[in-house]
Design an enzyme around this catalytic site. Sequence first.
Site, PDB file in Angstrom:
ATOM      1  N   LEU B  15    -173.786  31.443   8.569  1.00  0.00           N
ATOM      2  CA  LEU B  15    -174.198  30.397   9.205  1.00  0.00           C
ATOM      3  C   LEU B  15    -175.669  30.488   8.994  1.00  0.00           C
ATOM      4  O   LEU B  15    -176.664  30.987   9.693  1.00  0.00           O
ATOM      5  CB  LEU B  15    -174.290  30.616  10.795  1.00  0.00           C
ATOM      6  CG  LEU B  15    -174.307  29.589  11.944  1.00  0.00           C
ATOM      7  CD1 LEU B  15    -173.703  28.188  11.451  1.00  0.00           C
ATOM      8  CD2 LEU B  15    -173.751  29.928  13.260  1.00  0.00           C
ATOM      9  N   HIS B  16    -176.245  29.957   7.904  1.00  0.00           N
ATOM     10  CA  HIS B  16    -177.647  29.902   7.165  1.00  0.00           C
ATOM     11  C   HIS B  16    -178.268  28.469   7.685  1.00  0.00           C
ATOM     12  O   HIS B  16    -177.670  27.769   8.632  1.00  0.00           O
ATOM     13  CB  HIS B  16    -177.678  30.009   5.849  1.00  0.00           C
ATOM     14  CG  HIS B  16    -176.761  28.814   5.264  1.00  0.00           C
ATOM     15  ND1 HIS B  16    -177.357  27.915   4.446  1.00  0.00           N
ATOM     16  CD2 HIS B  16    -175.574  28.687   5.059  1.00  0.00           C
ATOM     17  CE1 HIS B  16    -176.453  27.002   3.847  1.00  0.00           C
ATOM     18  NE2 HIS B  16    -175.556  27.436   4.200  1.00  0.00           N
TER      19      HIS B  16
END
Lengths: 148, 91
Positions: B15-16
């Site tokens: 989850l960048h």
Amino acid sequence: MEIKDILSPDCTHCAVQGTSKKRILEIISQVVSDHLPSLEPSLILSSLLCREKMGSTGIGNGIAIPHGRIEGLEEVVAALITSDTTVEFDAIDNKPVDIFFAIFVPEGQAEGHLQTLAMIAGKLNDKNTIKRIRSARGNVQLFEAITQ
Amino acid sequence: MRVEKTLTIVNKLGLHARAATQLVKLAQTFDAEVTLVQGNKQASANSVLGLMMLESSQGKEVTVISEGHDANEALKAIEQLIVEKRFNEKE
């Protein structure tokens, strides 16, 4: 890891005059190139533009986190820029931006980057930190605002 | 209505920033209030910064809680983005 491990005072610039998204990205590129002279500003700029093409890094509330991957970079390096007037940045909430926290990571080191991002997000999510950043007068105060 | 489901982050980068932005944009299209919980941390699906603070890497389990009249639809769409589309990433 702390902010000061990736951000140095010479990469912290308060109230720059940026009138457009492109101009702000150019200023960031120049600041980082001055810090790491082996990196050409054009190379840094193209890494930022490449990322913005995939979607704006304007994450809302007047904050953007422009970032890019750079070949030959040895470690993560950041720059913090605030602009004297807000700049249209195609942000997620459509609000203009005045705080730019730029992050550059070495090419091929995309993993392990989440921890750095989480640390930066924690800082930028803190209302008092943001208040201090917006009220900073000068580069030294701005550096203190983000690192304290 | 309140629904929840535990999902595994499958894309390589986790989850960048760009993934978090896609999730917020998707959640904004529903009235439901969506929250992500991972271990003892939780974040609103309205906040890119909040989501990045979860530090959700590949393989991590996150519980998506959706509340509101379109809670089901929101949860389904988010599951599709995280699991099936893997945030529109190749790996």
